[in-house]
Structure formats: structure tokens, C-alpha cells
Design a protein around this motif. Structure first.
Motif: not given
Lengths: 191, 201, 199
Positions: B39, B86, B89-90, B93, C36
Motif C-alpha cells: 500500500g 486514502a 477509500y482505503f 490502510l 469511512q
């Protein structure tokens, strides 16, 4: 008592170099000689303290009220780069001795991730002003301590037989690992 | 032809952080697990390619006096883009990499490539993109490999899957800070042996 | 002189372009980033308090609302219901710990004026030591306590057993809970009227 814990933690337990992996490039670059390690260490203490005070104030009185925290990275790195330039100019004019001692290390400091790293840690963890000051100075002292101890070890490499494949940076990293293990044993001292 | 050459040199001849000994901090910090390493590598590659391309396009416009300041602004901008994407969406990570996401900005590989490659007149925009992509991919592979070794020995898993069997007692040293230094040091040693003769560093 | 002007001009244009790009990306991802955070940071703490402890049958994450606080800011409220009937609400409160902020999801039963439980969301403290306040034995002490109880560690004259070796973190967690209770008391009308809207 709280500050004592913070100091011990920043210098030994969470040493920014050996436990948090920050600022390794200059660590391996300038630690061949004791003199350069001391010079770099002093420059780091000076710049890190100054940079953290400025970035902390910016974070608290500018970025947070204006809801611009997402620009933190870009603002901090520009401030640090400008600060280093400014400090270099200032000590060049004001003190010849100081410039001799720190001058050549200052350009290297802009890309030393320990400076930006400590600035970001302070901003993210929401330290108060005295906490931030203590943390920044203690972190810088921890960095310099590790750097100087490491230079002391590394001077011995000159007179010892090192496997050819490991010479240079490789043996430096392995040694740093063993030092990190020594610092690791402070873990648990601050609870 | 030169595009291919610029691309492949990052995969072996100049592979960071082993041959091009730069970017050690992320290589040590985020390689506790293979997926974190990869990543980080991808995030770095994105910044490296974008900043190389933009700097190469702007190289005739940027006055040399404010060169470094411009590079820093361009690189920092792409780092913030990575941070925001990041986060959006991630997130797992992003939180695993912690402060090393914003610290991509001081990864010497990126400023190094901007100064030593993308800003040179003889290198076209495509060469710069290929150079950034090659070096970035090399960095991703290295970090993934280091992460896989540390994760395998220190935790008995690779990408989170148990592969060492239940009798394996994890060698916790490897996933802590001391293990990171020793592991990277020994890897450098191995690369020195492998590369001996072909290149001298 | 000309050199100087072009330097300043180029740098200004680059900075302006950067600011434009970043603002665009920030605005277009803001919804996604909030989701998120809900999913990975606040979500697990909310689920622990409202689903595991209270046994809510709704999804407290989707049944959330915002209460307007007197100082003009907004508070995210999570609502736990059993068979359609309001059982508990939860919201986040924070306090300074040892080298970091501890965020605690405070669950309150508005009918009986008691704590239903707490969930520590993502402590950034020393791994393995401070993060033990996020574990069961510490959190189990809170459910059922009256809001009038002295929520503090025993060394400070309170009713909570500190996690041994993590006194500062335990204190910070208690302080966050006390702040949450204070907030609930001072803003009770605002909070209850906000809940009405999701019932």
C-alpha cells in the motif's frame, strides 16, 4: 510527574529514530564521524524545537479555526523549508562560529523526516503548549543521543573486520537494530 | 526504446531502497505486514509518477532560483491528494500507515528523482513518467517483499493468511523496530552479494 | 528584477493550482471520508455499546442524527432501539490522555438516567499498555452506573478501578465519560428533541 513520563517516553521508549523510524537517511549519512554527529545533533535540537513551536501555533490558531487541517502536510513542509533557509541566513550573518558548527547540516534538515514527523505527531495528538514544548525538545534530544551513540559505535568499524557484503549501510542498519533492541528494553518503564 | 530502459532500471539496477539507498524510513516503518508495504509502495508510486510528469512539463517555466520550492509544492500537493483519497477509500490502510502517509513528502526518492531526472532537459515527459513508474514499482516490490518476510517470521502469516502451521511460535522480534533494522540491513547485504560484479555502489 | 518577478509569478501560479485541486478533491470526497470514519472508527464503538450491551434491534449507525448544541456546533447522536422503542443513545466525548486524545463513545439510557456502557474508540496511546482501557474488564464497570455517580478512578475518590499500569489512560477515559455526562445534562433538551426526529 506527567512531564517526567513524557520526557522519558520521548527520549527512550518512543525514541523517534530507533522506535519510530524517523530521520534514518541523515542518521546513516552523517554518523561516520563523532564530530559530524554532534553537529547534526545540535542542529536537529535547534530546528526541531523552533519548527514544532511554529507548526503547533499554526495548527492551533490558523488551520483548526479555518477548517484547513487537510492542508497540514503542505503548509508544514513549506514552513519548515522556509524556516531552515531563514535560520541559515540568520546565523551566517550573526555568528561565524555557530555557522561553522551548524551551517553545513542545515540544508540536510529540510528533508529530515524527523522534523516534519514530530511536527505532525504534536499536531495530531493535540498536545497543550507546554506538552508540545517538552515533547519536541525531548524527541530532539533522543534523536541526538541515538545519533551520537551510534557514531561512537561506527567509529569502531574502521578498525574491525566486517564481512564485505555487509560493509557500509548494511552493517549500519544491523547495528542500529541492536541499538534499537537496547532502547526497546525501556518499554514498560512508562506506564 | 529509452522509455523501456528508464522503466526497467528501477526494477533491478536502481531498485530502491537497496541499490538506491533512499526512502529508508518508510521501508522500515510500514513493512510489518506485506499489504501495508505494498500500500505504501503504491501511494509513493502515485506521487512519484504525478510529480515527475508535472515537473517535467513545467521544467522550462520554473526559474532555477525557486526550483526546489516549486518541487516541494508540487510533491506536497500530490501527497495531500493521496491522503484525502486514502481516507475516503482505503481507511484501514490509511490508519495503518499513520503519519507515514504525510511523510511521503520528505521521502528523498521523490525529490531526488525530480531534481536528478525529471527536471533535466534531455528527458522527455514520457521518460520521466517511465522513470517514476519504474522506481515506484521497484519500491513497491521491495516493500512488499520486506513486509512478507517480516510478517512471515514475526507473525506466521502472509497477507493475513496463516502459512506456518499451528506449531510455529512467532518470532516477535521481526515485527518490532529492532527486527526492521536488522532485516533491512541483512537484505542490503544479500543484494550486495547478488549485485557484486555488475555494479559497484 | 525580471527574474524576481517571474519567480514569484510561477510560484504563485503553482500554489494557486495546488489549492484549487486540493479544495476540489476535499469537497468531492468529504461524504465518503465521513462514512469511512463512521464505519471503521466510531462504528465499532457504537455497535459495542448499543448492540452488544443494550441489545438494540435497529442499526444504530444508519439511525443517527445530529443535535444542535448551544455553542452552535453539531453532535453526532447514535440511537439504539429495541423493537422500535428507544432504549439508549450514544455519542462521542474526548479527554487528553498520556501523549494523546482518548475518544470514548458514551452510552446513556435517557429514561433511567444511567450509563448503559462505554466504548473506547481508537486510543492512540502506547500500544499494549494504554489501549487496555479499550478492553473488557475496564469497560464492564460502567453499565448501570447512575449519572450522579462519581465517575473517576478509585485513587481520585471515584468508583472505577483503574487498569493497572495505565492510570493516566484510565483517568482520561473517566474524564471523557464525565465530560459526556456534563454535555448530556447541559444539552438535554437539544439532544432529546433531536432524537424525536428519528423516532
Amino acid at each position: 510527574m506527567e512531564y517526567f513520563a513524557l520526557i522519558i517516553s520521548a527520549i527512550f521508549v518512543k525514541n523517534i529514530l530507533l522506535a519510530q523510524y524517523l530521520g534514518n537517511c541523515p542518521f546513516l549519512g552523517v554518523s561516520r564521524k563523532m564530530d559530524t554527529a554532534i553537529g547534526m545533533g545540535m542542529a536537529v535540537i535547534f530546528v526541531m524545537t523552533l519548527a514544532t513551536i511554529i507548526t503547533w501555533s499554526l495548527q492551533r490558531y490558523f488551520l483548526e479555526p479555518l477548517n484547513l487541517v487537510y492542508l497540514q502536510t503542505i503548509i508544514f513542509i513549506l514552513v519548515i523549508a522556509a524556516l531552515v533557509q531563514f535560520v541559515e541566513m540568520f546565523i551566517k550573518k550573526s555568528s561565524h562560529d555557530l555557522y561553522q558548527a551548524l551551517g553545513i547540516y542545515l540544508p540536510l534538515i529540510t528533508t529530515n523526516c524527523a522534523i516534519l514527523g514530530v511536527a505532525i505527531i504534536c499536531a495530531r495528538e493535540g498536545h497543550t503548549f507546554p506538552q508540545m514544548l517538552v515533547f519536541a525538545v525531548a524527541s530532539a534530544v533522543g534523536y541526538s543521543l541515538a545519533l551520537i551513540l551510534f557514531a561512537g559505535l561506527r567509529e569502531r568499524f574502521e578498525i574491525s573486520r566486517i564481512p564485505k557484503a555487509l560493509s557500509g549501510t548494511a552493517i549500519g542498519l544491523v547495528t542500529a537494530g541492536l541499538m534499537s533492541l537496547a532502547f526497546f528494553s525501556f518499554f514498560g518503564m512508562v506506564a | 526504446m529509452s522509455v523501456v530502459k528508464e522503466f526497467t532500471k528501477g526494477l533491478w539496477k536502481d531498485i530502491p531502497p537497496f541499490r538506491l539507498v533512499l526512502g529508508l524510513c518508510p521501508a522500515l516503518a510500514v513493512t510489518k505486514a506485506a499489504d501495508n508495504g505494498i500500500g505504501m509502495g503504491i501511494a509513493t508510486t502515485f506521487v512519484l509518477v504525478s510529480s515527475n510528469v508535472l515537473i517535467s512539463m513545467l521544467k522550462n517555466v520554473i526559474p532555477s532560483r525557486v526550483r526546489l520550492a516549486c518541487y516541494i509544492v508540487v510533491i506536497a500537493t500530490f501527497v495531500v491528494v493521496v491522503e484525502l483519497l486514502a481516507q475516503a477509500y482505503f481507511y484501514p490502510l490509511y490508519s495503518a500507515l499513520g503519519i507515514f502517509v504525510p511523510l511521503i513528502v520528505v521521502n528523498c526518492i521523490i525529490l531526488g528523482r525530480a531534481e536528478a531526472f525529471a527536471s533535466k532537459q534531455r528527458n522527455s515527459v514520457f521518460d520521466s513518467a517511465a522513470d517514476g513508474f519504474g522506481i515506484g514499482l521497484g519500491f513497491t516490490i521491495s516493500l512488499g517483499f520486506l513486509g512478507a518476510i517480516r510478517e512471515l517470521l514475526g507473525n506466521g502469516t502472509i497477507f493475513g493468511f496463516h502459512v506456518m502451521g499451528t506449531s510455529y511460535e512467532p518470532f516477535k522480534f521481526m515485527v518490532e523496530a529492532p527486527g526492521a533494522f536488522v532485516c533491512l540491513g541483512l537484505m542490503l547485504g544479500i543484494m550486495n552479494v547478488l549485485g557484486r560484479g555488475s555494479t559497484t555502489s | 528584477m525580471k527574474d524576481m518577478i517571474s519567480s514569484v509569478l510561477v510560484l504563485t501560479v503553482i500554489c494557486a493550482g495546488s489549492a484549487l485541486l486540493l479544495t476540489g478533491i476535499r469537497d468531492s470526497t468529504s461524504q465518503q471520508r465521513k462514512e469511512q470514519l463512521l464505519k471503521y472508527v466510531q462504528g465499532p464503538a457504537v455497535k459495542k455499546v448499543l448492540v452488544e450491551i443494550v441489545g438494540s434491534t435497529n442499526d444504530p449507525i444508519s439511525d443517527r442524527t445530529e443535535a444542535l448544541i448551544d455553542d452552535g456546533s453539531k453532535l453526532d447522536l447514535f440511537v439504539g432501539k429495541v423493537d422500535g422503542k428507544l432504549k439508549a443513545i450514544a455519542f462521542e466525548a474526548q479527554a487528553e490522555g498520556f501523549g494523546g486524545t482518548v475518544s470514548v463513545m458514551v452510552g446513556i439510557d435517557p429514561e433511567n438516567e444511567t450509563l448503559v456502557g462505554i466504548g473506547v474508540s481508537a486510543p492512540k496511546e502506547t500500544p499494549g499498555v494504554g489501549s487496555r482501557v479499550a478492553e473488557e474488564p475496564f469497560g464492564k464497570q460502567f453499565p448501570g452506573l447512575s449519572l450522579d455517580e462519581n465517575i473517576a478512578v478509585k485513587a481520585d475518590g471515584g468508583v472505577i478501578d483503574a487498569v493497572s499500569g495505565a492510570t493516566i489512560s484510565s483517568r482520561a477515559a473517566c474524564k471523557a465519560v464525565r465530560r459526556g455526562i456534563e454535555l448530556y445534562r447541559s444539552q438535554k433538551d437539544n439532544i432529546l428533541s433531536a432524537i424525536q426526529s428519528v423516532q
